[in-house]
Scaffold this active site. Structure first.
Site, PDB file in Angstrom:
ATOM      1  N   HIS A   1      76.837  29.761  31.852  1.00  7.73           N
ATOM      2  CA  HIS A   1      76.020  30.935  32.206  1.00  7.73           C
ATOM      3  C   HIS A   1      74.546  30.663  31.935  1.00  7.73           C
ATOM      4  O   HIS A   1      73.672  31.042  32.704  1.00  7.73           O
ATOM      5  CB  HIS A   1      76.454  32.147  31.374  1.00  7.73           C
ATOM      6  CG  HIS A   1      77.699  32.814  31.886  1.00  7.73           C
ATOM      7  ND1 HIS A   1      77.848  33.185  33.196  1.00  7.73           N
ATOM      8  CD2 HIS A   1      78.850  33.173  31.257  1.00  7.73           C
ATOM      9  CE1 HIS A   1      79.040  33.755  33.356  1.00  7.73           C
ATOM     10  NE2 HIS A   1      79.669  33.754  32.196  1.00  7.73           N
TER      11      HIS A   1
ATOM     12  N   ASP B   1      82.747  28.813  35.129  1.00  8.72           N
ATOM     13  CA  ASP B   1      84.023  28.095  35.037  1.00  8.72           C
ATOM     14  C   ASP B   1      83.879  26.685  35.597  1.00  8.72           C
ATOM     15  O   ASP B   1      84.378  25.714  35.030  1.00  8.72           O
ATOM     16  CB  ASP B   1      85.116  28.819  35.847  1.00  8.72           C
ATOM     17  CG  ASP B   1      85.750  29.951  35.052  1.00  8.72           C
ATOM     18  OD1 ASP B   1      85.406  30.096  33.863  1.00  8.72           O
ATOM     19  OD2 ASP B   1      86.570  30.691  35.620  1.00  8.72           O
TER      20      ASP B   1
ATOM     21  N   GLU C   1      80.852  34.157  37.232  1.00  8.45           N
ATOM     22  CA  GLU C   1      81.989  33.699  36.427  1.00  8.45           C
ATOM     23  C   GLU C   1      82.581  32.416  37.001  1.00  8.45           C
ATOM     24  O   GLU C   1      82.896  31.482  36.274  1.00  8.45           O
ATOM     25  CB  GLU C   1      83.066  34.793  36.346  1.00  8.45           C
ATOM     26  CG  GLU C   1      82.661  36.005  35.519  1.00  8.45           C
ATOM     27  CD  GLU C   1      82.121  35.634  34.142  1.00  8.45           C
ATOM     28  OE1 GLU C   1      82.706  34.762  33.478  1.00  8.45           O
ATOM     29  OE2 GLU C   1      81.095  36.209  33.741  1.00  8.45           O
TER      30      GLU C   1
ATOM     31  N   HIS D   1      81.959  27.375  28.980  1.00 11.02           N
ATOM     32  CA  HIS D   1      81.802  28.427  29.986  1.00 11.02           C
ATOM     33  C   HIS D   1      80.515  29.227  29.721  1.00 11.02           C
ATOM     34  O   HIS D   1      79.727  29.469  30.634  1.00 11.02           O
ATOM     35  CB  HIS D   1      83.045  29.336  29.954  1.00 11.02           C
ATOM     36  CG  HIS D   1      82.922  30.562  30.799  1.00 11.02           C
ATOM     37  ND1 HIS D   1      83.391  30.636  32.088  1.00 11.02           N
ATOM     38  CD2 HIS D   1      82.357  31.761  30.530  1.00 11.02           C
ATOM     39  CE1 HIS D   1      83.129  31.843  32.573  1.00 11.02           C
ATOM     40  NE2 HIS D   1      82.503  32.544  31.654  1.00 11.02           N
ATOM     41  N   GLU D   2      80.315  29.614  28.457  1.00  5.34           N
ATOM     42  CA  GLU D   2      79.120  30.404  28.124  1.00  5.34           C
ATOM     43  C   GLU D   2      77.845  29.594  28.337  1.00  5.34           C
ATOM     44  O   GLU D   2      76.839  30.110  28.806  1.00  5.34           O
ATOM     45  CB  GLU D   2      79.191  30.922  26.683  1.00  5.34           C
ATOM     46  CG  GLU D   2      80.381  31.837  26.380  1.00  5.34           C
ATOM     47  CD  GLU D   2      80.491  33.031  27.323  1.00  5.34           C
ATOM     48  OE1 GLU D   2      79.463  33.507  27.818  1.00  5.34           O
ATOM     49  OE2 GLU D   2      81.635  33.473  27.570  1.00  5.34           O
TER      50      GLU D   2
HETATM   51 ZN    ZN Z   1      81.632  34.449  31.737  1.00  2.00          ZN
END
Ligand code: ZN
Length: 415
Positions: free
Chosen positions: A282, A360, A356, A278-279
């Site tokens: 980003h 995801d 977000e 997930h990170e």
């Molecule tokens: Zn996040």
């Protein structure tokens, strides 16, 4: 165009009340969603007992924020109503003649006053509320150390920035908003790049992930998506709280993913790979750069509005002053700006929630969906998150989508 000073004075008061009422209204809406029975949609996440606990945590936080918000709003209202901002500034300038130093001293006094007024509140929050739900791990020594450190740090950084801004105001008024903006753009880019290496170490220790045993598990995944492992760090969060989290920060060569050590003890290795995915999402989607651009535009607007406002002496007079002063203008500006900052806050949250979902989605496409879901559920549960906020409350204040929405979106991803 000219303004009537008395009208501006009343506009100030109305804006302060308006700001407070919006908050009261949203909190009220959110309260209507409280429920003592375990809601059906949460039955797979919370059991009866854990849900009750999350509700009582929610209630205590609400009562706390009610008191602290009423207190701080009332304080500012009284300050504007009785011209206290001006009285303090007038007192300072009466024995410290030069406006440059008087202005710096004025903001220092306000900042210190605000910090010490907030101190008992944050003490109560940490040692009563967080303590009761087993989140707090801080002892009193660490709490006060943190307080002093961040006080000194903020004063140093803000004094440097404020000094330059006041000098621009005195000597380059014509270009005030452009120059002040340029300064802040430089500062926020610098902070984004060096925050992890300059500021975080003052409070926490960061260890490269390479020293941790789960390195091997993560290595394959990081290689697969092209992220260098030496950009991943573990932070010793457990000395402050049992809550778990992870974040991505920095730009270009200074990028890093920071995992809380609490996260490592809460999740299985497979679930951790998901958090990492997930990170990395980003990072791949360039979210930090986008957020930086967003805040640059926002700062530009702030300084432009400030510059316009600063053209009118009436704003300063409405706070009680009998002449113009930079210090009071800034106060006037911050009151006028409050509705605008509410809008900026909402835009920021919309943007952040979109990011977000994107992160995801990236993780969902590159990793096992089941691990993804169980780790999200585990994290929400351990942190006693409120999973059923009122939609309008969520719209205004939530930087992350609620768990149920995230699970919903994940379900739609086909590997
Ligand atoms: Zn996040």
């Amino acid at each position: 165009m000219s303004f009537d000073v008395i009208t501006i004075y009343y506009i100030f008061l109305v804006l302060l009340v308006f700001d407070f009422l919006i908050w009261v209204f949203l909190e009220y809406l959110n309260k209507t969603r409280w429920n003592d029975e375990l809601p059906v949609e949460l039955s797979e996440i919370y059991d009866e007992e854990k849900y009750k606990k999350s509700m009582s945590y929610e209630r205590e936080k609400y009562v706390f924020s009610k008191f602290s918000n009423i207190f701080s709003s009332a304080l500012i209202f009284i300050f504007v109503l009785f011209w206290f901002f001006w009285k303090i500034f007038d007192y300072i300038i009466s024995f410290w003649f030069w406006e440059f130093f008087s202005t710096l001293l004025f903001f220092l006094v306000l900042f210190l006053a605000q910090s010490f007024v907030n101190l008992p509140f944050s003490y109560y929050y940490t040692f009563v509320i967080e303590q009761k739900y087993w989140f707090n791990k801080m002892d009193k020594k660490l709490f006060f150390q943190d307080f002093i450190k961040s006080l000194i740090l903020t004063i140093i950084i803000w004094w440097i920035l404020l000094s330059i801004i006041i000098l621009i105001y005195f000597f380059a008024w014509k270009y005030f908003w452009i120059l002040a903006w340029a300064l802040m753009v430089w500062f926020s880019t610098f902070m984004l790049m060096f925050y992890s290496s300059l500021i975080v170490p003052i409070f926490n220790k960061q260890t490269p992930l390479e020293n941790w045993s789960l390195r091997e598990k993560i290595e394959d995944f990081a290689k697969k998506v092209g992220f260098r492992l030496d950009n991943i760090f573990v932070i010793d969060w457990s000395k402050r709280s049992t809550k778990a989290n992870a974040y991505f920060s920095g730009l270009w060569p200074k990028k890093r993913i920071v995992l809380f050590d609490t996260l490592i003890s809460d999740l299985t290795d497979e679930e951790l790979v998901w958090v990492l995915a997930h990170e990395i999402g980003h990072y791949k989607k360039k979210h930090t750069l986008q957020m930086l651009i967003f805040s640059i535009i926002q700062t530009g607007i702030i300084f432009y509005v400030l510059w316009i406002v600063l053209n009118y002496t009436e704003f300063s007079l409405a706070l009680g002053s009998n002449s113009w002063s930079f210090a009071l203008w800034v106060i006037a500006f911050s009151i006028i700006f409050s509705p605008l900052s509410l809008i900026f806050g909402v835009l920021w949250n919309i943007f952040s929630r979109k990011n977000e979902y994107e992160a995801d989605e990236f993780a969902g496409k590159n990793h096992n969906l089941e691990d993804l879901k169980t780790s999200l559920i585990k994290l929400s549960k351990n942190n006693l998150s409120n999973l059923r906020p009122h939609p309008l409350y969520e719209f205004f204040y939530y930087s992350h989508p609620t768990l149920l929405k995230r699970l919903d979106v994940l379900d739609k991803i086909k590997n």
